[in-house]
Design a protein around this motif. Structure first.
Motif, PDB file in Angstrom:
ATOM      1  N   THR A 126     -21.747   7.859  -1.197  1.00 33.26           N
ATOM      2  CA  THR A 126     -21.262   7.556  -0.183  1.00 33.26           C
ATOM      3  C   THR A 126     -20.086   8.300   0.167  1.00 33.26           C
ATOM      4  N   PRO A 127     -19.960   9.175   1.366  1.00 30.95           N
ATOM      5  CA  PRO A 127     -19.094  10.030   1.780  1.00 30.95           C
ATOM      6  C   PRO A 127     -17.642   9.272   1.988  1.00 30.95           C
ATOM      7  N   ILE A 128     -16.698   9.760   1.607  1.00 31.33           N
ATOM      8  CA  ILE A 128     -15.119   8.958   2.178  1.00 31.33           C
ATOM      9  C   ILE A 128     -14.320  10.246   2.688  1.00 31.33           C
ATOM     10  N   VAL A 129     -13.940   9.738   3.674  1.00 29.92           N
ATOM     11  CA  VAL A 129     -12.889  10.403   4.493  1.00 29.92           C
ATOM     12  C   VAL A 129     -11.474   9.856   4.701  1.00 29.92           C
ATOM     13  N   LEU A 130     -10.415  10.405   4.159  1.00 26.87           N
ATOM     14  CA  LEU A 130      -9.122   9.750   4.433  1.00 26.87           C
ATOM     15  C   LEU A 130      -8.520  10.208   5.829  1.00 26.87           C
ATOM     16  N   MET A 131      -8.149   9.251   6.495  1.00 26.09           N
ATOM     17  CA  MET A 131      -7.738   9.510   7.820  1.00 26.09           C
ATOM     18  C   MET A 131      -6.237   9.219   7.975  1.00 26.09           C
ATOM     19  N   GLY A 132      -5.357   9.977   8.646  1.00 23.13           N
ATOM     20  CA  GLY A 132      -4.054   9.503   8.840  1.00 23.13           C
ATOM     21  C   GLY A 132      -3.323  10.681   9.319  1.00 23.13           C
ATOM     22  N   TYR A 133      -1.973  10.643   8.946  1.00 13.18           N
ATOM     23  CA  TYR A 133      -0.935  11.486   9.173  1.00 13.18           C
ATOM     24  C   TYR A 133      -0.429  12.292   8.277  1.00 13.18           C
ATOM     25  N   TYR A 134       0.418  13.690   8.531  1.00  8.66           N
ATOM     26  CA  TYR A 134       0.778  14.618   7.633  1.00  8.66           C
ATOM     27  C   TYR A 134       1.927  14.167   6.871  1.00  8.66           C
ATOM     28  N   ASN A 135       2.586  13.283   7.222  1.00  5.22           N
ATOM     29  CA  ASN A 135       4.013  12.788   6.732  1.00  5.22           C
ATOM     30  C   ASN A 135       3.837  12.267   5.195  1.00  5.22           C
ATOM     31  N   PRO A 136       3.071  11.429   5.122  1.00  2.41           N
ATOM     32  CA  PRO A 136       2.747  10.903   3.570  1.00  2.41           C
ATOM     33  C   PRO A 136       2.344  11.948   2.862  1.00  2.41           C
ATOM     34  N   ILE A 137       1.476  12.985   3.234  1.00  5.68           N
ATOM     35  CA  ILE A 137       0.873  13.776   2.415  1.00  5.68           C
ATOM     36  C   ILE A 137       1.860  14.975   2.200  1.00  5.68           C
ATOM     37  N   TYR A 138       2.816  15.340   3.152  1.00  7.19           N
ATOM     38  CA  TYR A 138       3.914  15.986   2.858  1.00  7.19           C
ATOM     39  C   TYR A 138       4.649  15.598   1.888  1.00  7.19           C
ATOM     40  N   VAL A 139       5.171  14.494   1.906  1.00  2.00           N
ATOM     41  CA  VAL A 139       6.096  13.723   1.009  1.00  2.00           C
ATOM     42  C   VAL A 139       5.425  13.718  -0.293  1.00  2.00           C
ATOM     43  N   TYR A 140       4.106  13.502  -0.274  1.00  2.00           N
ATOM     44  CA  TYR A 140       3.486  13.486  -1.893  1.00  2.00           C
ATOM     45  C   TYR A 140       3.376  14.691  -2.577  1.00  2.00           C
ATOM     46  N   GLY A 141       3.324  15.977  -1.365  1.00  2.00           N
ATOM     47  CA  GLY A 141       3.316  17.127  -2.093  1.00  2.00           C
ATOM     48  C   GLY A 141       1.850  17.532  -1.669  1.00  2.00           C
ATOM     49  N   VAL A 142       1.566  18.768  -1.029  1.00  2.00           N
ATOM     50  CA  VAL A 142       0.172  18.945  -0.659  1.00  2.00           C
ATOM     51  C   VAL A 142      -0.628  19.428  -1.640  1.00  2.00           C
ATOM     52  N   ASP A 143      -0.185  20.260  -2.775  1.00  2.00           N
ATOM     53  CA  ASP A 143      -0.885  20.616  -3.766  1.00  2.00           C
ATOM     54  C   ASP A 143      -1.307  19.476  -4.582  1.00  2.00           C
ATOM     55  N   ALA A 144      -0.290  18.627  -4.840  1.00  2.00           N
ATOM     56  CA  ALA A 144      -0.577  17.560  -5.705  1.00  2.00           C
ATOM     57  C   ALA A 144      -1.602  16.449  -5.224  1.00  2.00           C
ATOM     58  N   PHE A 145      -1.648  16.357  -3.798  1.00  2.00           N
ATOM     59  CA  PHE A 145      -2.280  15.442  -2.994  1.00  2.00           C
ATOM     60  C   PHE A 145      -3.655  16.051  -2.984  1.00  2.00           C
ATOM     61  N   LEU A 146      -3.939  17.393  -2.896  1.00  8.25           N
ATOM     62  CA  LEU A 146      -5.577  17.702  -2.793  1.00  8.25           C
ATOM     63  C   LEU A 146      -6.005  17.689  -4.345  1.00  8.25           C
ATOM     64  N   GLU A 147      -5.292  17.947  -5.126  1.00  6.94           N
ATOM     65  CA  GLU A 147      -5.725  17.880  -6.569  1.00  6.94           C
ATOM     66  C   GLU A 147      -6.257  16.303  -6.704  1.00  6.94           C
ATOM     67  N   ALA A 148      -5.237  15.248  -6.411  1.00  8.34           N
ATOM     68  CA  ALA A 148      -5.336  13.938  -6.708  1.00  8.34           C
ATOM     69  C   ALA A 148      -6.529  13.253  -5.730  1.00  8.34           C
ATOM     70  N   ALA A 191       0.812  -1.317  -0.104  1.00 11.61           N
ATOM     71  CA  ALA A 191       0.072  -0.119   0.110  1.00 11.61           C
ATOM     72  C   ALA A 191       1.051   1.278  -0.003  1.00 11.61           C
ATOM     73  N   THR A 192       0.641   2.468  -0.745  1.00 13.92           N
ATOM     74  CA  THR A 192       1.167   3.525  -0.644  1.00 13.92           C
ATOM     75  C   THR A 192       0.197   4.396  -0.756  1.00 13.92           C
ATOM     76  N   LEU A 193       0.234   5.736  -0.694  1.00  8.10           N
ATOM     77  CA  LEU A 193      -0.904   7.025  -0.738  1.00  8.10           C
ATOM     78  C   LEU A 193      -1.350   7.027  -2.344  1.00  8.10           C
ATOM     79  N   ALA A 194      -0.479   6.812  -3.175  1.00  5.89           N
ATOM     80  CA  ALA A 194      -1.048   6.967  -4.518  1.00  5.89           C
ATOM     81  C   ALA A 194      -2.086   5.700  -4.671  1.00  5.89           C
ATOM     82  N   LYS A 195      -1.820   4.709  -4.187  1.00  3.82           N
ATOM     83  CA  LYS A 195      -2.678   3.326  -4.490  1.00  3.82           C
ATOM     84  C   LYS A 195      -4.090   3.526  -3.560  1.00  3.82           C
ATOM     85  N   THR A 196      -3.856   4.240  -2.330  1.00  4.02           N
ATOM     86  CA  THR A 196      -4.925   4.652  -1.511  1.00  4.02           C
ATOM     87  C   THR A 196      -5.840   5.261  -2.147  1.00  4.02           C
ATOM     88  N   LEU A 197      -5.407   6.596  -3.009  1.00  8.12           N
ATOM     89  CA  LEU A 197      -6.215   7.524  -3.908  1.00  8.12           C
ATOM     90  C   LEU A 197      -6.835   6.650  -4.902  1.00  8.12           C
TER      91      LEU A 197
END
Length: 282
Positions: free
Chosen positions: A100-122, A81-87
């Motif tokens: 059905t609403p989907i909420v992602l729950m977790g920690y900031y580090n993987p999002i920071y590594v992915y890049g905040v803007d790229a993550f939010l867009e994806a 599993a990776t953040l990209a595969k989670t998306l």
């Protein structure tokens, strides 16, 4: 204030308020025990009665999680599993469920590594509706919370028994979607909540916000779910669902034909509990 009248989360809580009942919010870890089974579980949850789904983003150092959810994250990571595969998992789920609403729950580090803007867009593109990032306090809102709100995603904050009236306004300032009240102090799945204390805590939070309040940590049975649903707008169940999944795996920790049904059965029971605690329609 941000206007979120159009997110799936807002619509779901509004519809349930009209129905006069709380939401069942079901947590599962993305990629546990493998990505294919994880997708099958996601697809089974709404049919079993989950109103909102929280999808855990696997992370190597999940300090707020108890043993069950930590183990689920490690199983998912071991299965690739990776953040990209989670998306992608969310996008695949959206292929057949647009409501059905989907909420992602977790920690900031993987999002920071992915890049905040790229993550939010994806995330937006995949069909994610909201985020719970447990290690970003309100003082760090500019990091992720405000960009997420600007992208049209709900940013859901946790309040705890130690969040006093002086602290609550800061916690609630940029929160949207719902407030997640953590009913016990400690890690997830650790103990059973005190239901009368939970009711007064929900009432206290509602004096500060018009947002729905969902309660989690320690909910294991239909009876627990009913007790919380009588006072809260949502009941969050994570560790118990993850435990049901774990109990269905083979000796090597792999999925069996019983894995998806084990999760669905527990969620059906919990949904039944939530639905017995009917309240006056809004």
């Amino acid at each position: 204030m941000h206007n979120f009248s159009s997110t799936r989360i807002d619509r779901r809580f509004k519809d349930l308020a009209v129905e006069g009942r709380a939401a069942l919010v079901a947590f599962v870890m993305a990629g546990d025990p493998d990505l294919a089974t994880s997708l099958d579980i996601l697809k089974a949850l709404p049919k079993a009665g989950a109103d909102v789904i929280e999808v855990g983003m696997p992370f190597t150092d999940p300090m707020a999680d108890g043993p069950a959810i930590q183990a689920a994250g490690l199983r998912a990571l071991a299965a690739g599993a990776t953040l990209a595969k989670t998306l992608k998992l969310v996008a695949d789920f959206r292929g057949e469920d647009q409501t059905t609403p989907i909420v992602l729950m977790g920690y900031y580090n993987p999002i920071y590594v992915y890049g905040v803007d790229a993550f939010l867009e994806a995330a937006k593109e995949s069909g994610v509706d909201g985020l719970i990032v447990v290690d970003l306090p309100p003082e760090e809102d500019s990091e992720l919370c405000l960009p997420a709100l600007a992208a049209g995603l709900n940013f859901i904050r946790l309040a705890t028994p130690t969040t006093d009236d002086a602290r609550l306004p800061a916690v609630l300032a940029n929160t949207s979607g719902f407030v997640y009240y953590v009913s016990i102090t400690g890690t997830t799945g650790a103990a059973t909540p005190n239901f009368s204390a939970t009711a007064s805590a929900v009432a206290r939070i509602k004096r500060h916000t018009g947002l729905p309040v969902a309660v989690g940590f320690g909910v294991k049975t239909a009876a627990d779910a009913a007790a919380i649903a009588a006072h809260a707008d949502g009941v969050v169940v994570g560790s118990a669902i993850v435990d049901a999944l774990r109990g269905s795996l083979d000796a090597e920790g792999r999925a069996t034909p019983g894995t998806v049904p084990a999760v669905a059965k527990l969620v059906e029971d919990l949904a039944g509990g939530v639905r017995t605690a009917a309240r006056a329609p809004a």
